[in-house]
Each structure stands twice: as C-alpha cells, then as structure tokens.
Design an enzyme around this catalytic site. Structure first.
Site, PDB file in Angstrom:
ATOM      1  CD  GLU A  42      -6.385   4.733  -0.732  1.00  0.00           C
ATOM      2  OE1 GLU A  42      -5.939   4.915   0.417  1.00  0.00           O
ATOM      3  OE2 GLU A  42      -7.366   4.013  -0.952  1.00  0.00           O
TER       4      GLU A  42
ATOM      5  CE1 TYR B 114      -3.700   2.567   0.982  1.00  0.00           C
ATOM      6  CE2 TYR B 114      -1.819   3.637   2.030  1.00  0.00           C
ATOM      7  CZ  TYR B 114      -3.111   3.693   1.549  1.00  0.00           C
ATOM      8  OH  TYR B 114      -3.807   4.872   1.626  1.00  0.00           O
TER       9      TYR B 114
END
Ligand code: GDP
Ligand code: MN
Length: 437
Positions: free
Chosen positions: A201, A113
């Site tokens: 993101e 991530y």
C-alpha cells in the site's frame, strides 16, 4: 514477512513509481548532515524525518517530523531515537527505533490511498483506492466505506488499462494527473504480483502543488507498507534478504529455525498442537472455557523430539504463560515423540505451571507409559481423555493456581500483627454487607 518503509520505497522506485529522494541514518548527527546535503543540492526546502519500524500510524505517534533545516533535523532525530515510539498500532509499550529515513519533503496538494491486497472472497488480487488517503484511512474505512473503491484483478492479465482509467476518474484525477496515477496503478499491480506480496500500500499517494515546471503537479508515493507471503520467500531472495530480525518476536524467530509454526498471542494458555486445523480448534475450545491462548503453535507432522522440546522452551519462556495445553492427534507425528519431549522439557526447564496433555493416535500406548514413568518428575501434569476435557482441565488448573497464589500473597502482609487482623477484617466484612443490602 514485513519490510521497512525505506525498503518498500526502493521496491517502488525499482518498478518505476516516483518517490522523493531519501537516505537512512542511525543517529541525529547523520540526520542533520543528510538534511544539509539535501538542501545544498536543492532537492527540497523541507525534509521529513521518519521512524523506521514495522508498525504503522507513525504520524499520529510523533514518528514523522517535518523539519526546515539541519538543526531541527538533529533535534527531531534525537527525540524519535531516544524513546520507544507509541502509535495506534504498537500497543502502549511502543517499539524501539534504531533507524530513521531522511526524505526530501514534498509540497502536498492532496493525499490519496492506493493499495493492493489479496481478496479472500474472490481469491484474486484487488486494487483498493481512495481520494481520502492519509493518516485517517482506517477511520474512513469505518465511517465512510463508500469512499473506498475496489477493483478485482485477474492474476493472469494483471490490471487492465480500462480498470486503471476507471479508478483514476473515480478518484477525481483528470488529464495529466490521471495518466500519472494510472501508470502508478499498473506499476503497483506489477510489483504486487511479481514479488509475491500479500499487501502493498501507498498511503499517502500524493499530488504535489503545481509549479512552472510541473503545472499538473507530480503524482508520487511518500509512504509505503508491504507484506510478503512467507511461503513464497524461497523464490524471492531479494525480498527475503530484507527481513529485519530486530523487528521480529525472538520466540517466532527461534521457532522458524526449528520448522515450527509459532505465532505469539495475547492470552496466558500456551498450546502445543500438531496440525493447523487442530491448533485452531484447540484455541477455540480454550476460549469456550473462558481463557485466551498465549500462542498458536503447530509442530507439524514430522517434528523431531529436539524441535518439540524447543517448542516447549519457547512456550515456557513467555512469562505470561500460566498453563500449557498439549493436544496431539498422532498420525505421522508419533505420540511417543511428544511424550519424550515433555520429559526432556521437564528436565531442561521444568513445568512450574499446570500442564494438561491429551494424546491420541499413533503410538499412544508407548507415550502413556513414558509419561506414567516420568509422572513423579512432572507433578504439574494432568492427562486428559479428549479435547473438551483438556480445555476444561487447563482452565480449572490455571484458575486454581491463581487462587492459591492470591491466598499465599494475602496471608503474608496480614500475618504479623495478629491483633490488627482480628479487628479490621470482620469490620470491613460487615460494613461491606450492609452497603450492599
Ligand atoms: P504513517 O503515519 O506511519 O503512515 O506515516 P506517513 O509517512 O504516511 O506520514 C504521515 C503523514 O505525514 C502523511 O499523511 C502526511 O500528511 C505527512 N507527511 C509525510 N511526509 C510529508 C512530506 O514530505 N511533506 C508534507 N507536507 N507532509 C508529509
Ligand atoms: Mn502512511
């Protein structure tokens, strides 16, 4: 403002971050054709069909499908397009899917991530990363927060090389992979700052399985989610053009056109307030009196009668709204403008639900006269003398209206057979009493 994954991928590519080849389609036939094309050009052995909606969690809701050929692609596309997509982020009704991304499938060795957000505590951008990326990132954040690393970034210098190195090593990257990951961190930070993003993101950021050509694998982005600061859109024309009206609440869109700050919420008390702070305080008081606001609405300081009338229309069109609370502290905004808008909204749509009005400040006397004169046309209106009084009154009025509705509803079915009513009703009552005693 939110954008779709396919648009976010375009931005990633523009800032140099590797993303798999992809195209956007709107029907199963084109999905099959796109996959056939990809395979013919040997871009991939597998492809991914991905629902393009602003909500996340698509993988968990069946909105991301791996396919091995055109026929599988056609079926998967048909399946996703034919029903609302329900994910952990959409609510039970789900959202309509009209666009699909057909992307070259990637052979994933590991998912990470990587995200950029604004840290309200430091007032700075922050880089957030984890070696446990993928569809369970929310769960990781909850159960294992130390698996998520954060690095505050100075908006003046952006991400510094030592910071990227530190994070790459913390995630377990080495050698060539660490260099690729570090470069992506710089590119993402650059994108975040230059586009006035509030969130950018990449989840997952992946390392592909090693091949002869790429013995270290490739670090690349296969999904991205981005939000942008609405107040910066005036200088971000390219981003502003990416808005998708189909994904936005129609009320919120109309409000925007009239310069109103309106956000739809889950409760049933509509509020019309001037000033964001007063709107927040009004919502708090509604909650204090046991109710939930149906919206946040700040009409601002200089809204016209026309804009305020539109605000009432937007509130009253929401079928969930069972009462309306108006709370105006007139400064630049004049109370009589609000009063005139109430009168015109009453003529235009009519207040079929209780309306409680608290007005104070500039031109309040004129406003009261206007409402006094119109009181016969607006029987649902109750004046309130302060904010707490207003919140209490609207809560009581909504409860009373609900009771009256229930009573009216109950009478009808038990009305015709009078004999039945006499025998069944008391019997049920006594038996219930005995059980509880
Ligand atoms: P989200 O669930 O809305 O965040 O959608 P994502 O695009 O992140 O996809 C969810 C998951 O599907 C990813 O975490 C991957 O595990 C998987 N996935 C997506 N694209 C590919 C791909 O090209 N290859 C493989 N093997 N898995 C993929
Ligand atoms: Mn994802």
């Amino acid at each position: 403002m939110k954008i779709h994954e396919y648009q976010a991928r375009e931005l990633l590519a523009k800032f140099g971050i590797p993303v798999p080849a992809a195209t956007v389609v709107e029907n199963p036939v084109d999905a099959a054709r796109a996959v056939e094309d990809m395979m013919r050009r040997r871009q991939a052995k597998v492809a991914v069909i991905k629902a393009q909606v602003h909500a996340g969690g698509r993988g968990k809701g069946g909105g991301v499908r791996l396919v091995r050929g055109p026929e599988e692609a056609r079926k998967a596309a048909n399946d996703i397009l034919s029903k609302p997509l329900v994910t952990p982020q959409t609510g039970p009704k789900g959202v309509t899917v009209t666009k699909l991304l057909v992307a070259a499938g990637v052979d994933i060795a590991k998912e990470y991530y990587l995200g950029m957000a604004v840290d309200r505590a430091t007032g700075c951008p922050v880089l957030i990363a984890s070696a446990e990326g993928g569809v369970e990132i929310e769960e990781v954040a909850r159960k294992n927060p130390q698996a998520i690393v954060r690095e505050t970034i100075s908006p003046a210098t952006s991400l510094l090389p030592y910071q990227a190195r530190k994070i790459a090593y913390r995630l377990g990257f080495e050698g060539g992979q660490a260099r690729m990951a570090g470069k992506i961190m710089h590119q993402l930070a650059d994108l975040f700052i230059k586009t006035d993003a509030s969130l950018a993101e990449i989840n997952p950021l992946v390392v592909t399985k090693p091949t002869d050509e790429h013995p270290d694998g490739i670090v690349m982005a296969i999904d991205a989610k981005m939000n942008f600061d609405d107040n910066a859109l005036f200088r971000q024309q390219e981003i502003a053009a990416m808005a998708d009206p189909l994904e936005e609440d129609p009320g919120e869109l109309r409000a925007k056109r009239f310069g109103l700050s309106y956000i739809k919420l889950e409760g049933n008390i509509g509020c019309l307030v001037n000033g964001a702070g007063l709107a927040m305080a009004t919502m708090d008081l509604i909650k204090l009196y046991g109710k939930e606001p149906a919206n946040f609405l700040d009409v601002g300081g200089s809204a016209s009668e026309e804009a305020v009338t539109e605000a009432f229309r937007i509130i009253l069109e929401d079928k969930k709204v069972k009462g309306v609370l108006v709370n105006i502290f007139g400064g630049i905004m004049k109370c009589d403008t609000i009063a005139a808008a109430i009168v015109s909204a009453a003529k235009d749509v009519g207040f079929k639900v209780p309306l409680v009005v608290r007005l104070e400040g500039t031109n309040v006397d004129v406003a009261r006269q206007i409402l006094e004169k119109a009181s016969r046309d607006i029987p649902m209106l109750q004046p309130a003398h302060d904010l707490a009084d207003a919140a209490r009154k609207i809560a009581e009025a909504v409860d009373a209206a609900a009771r009256a509705k229930r009573a009216a509803g109950h009478k009808k079915p038990s009305n015709p057979p009078a004999a039945l009513k006499k025998t069944t009703t008391p019997a049920r009552k006594t038996s219930r009493k005995r059980r509880t005693a």
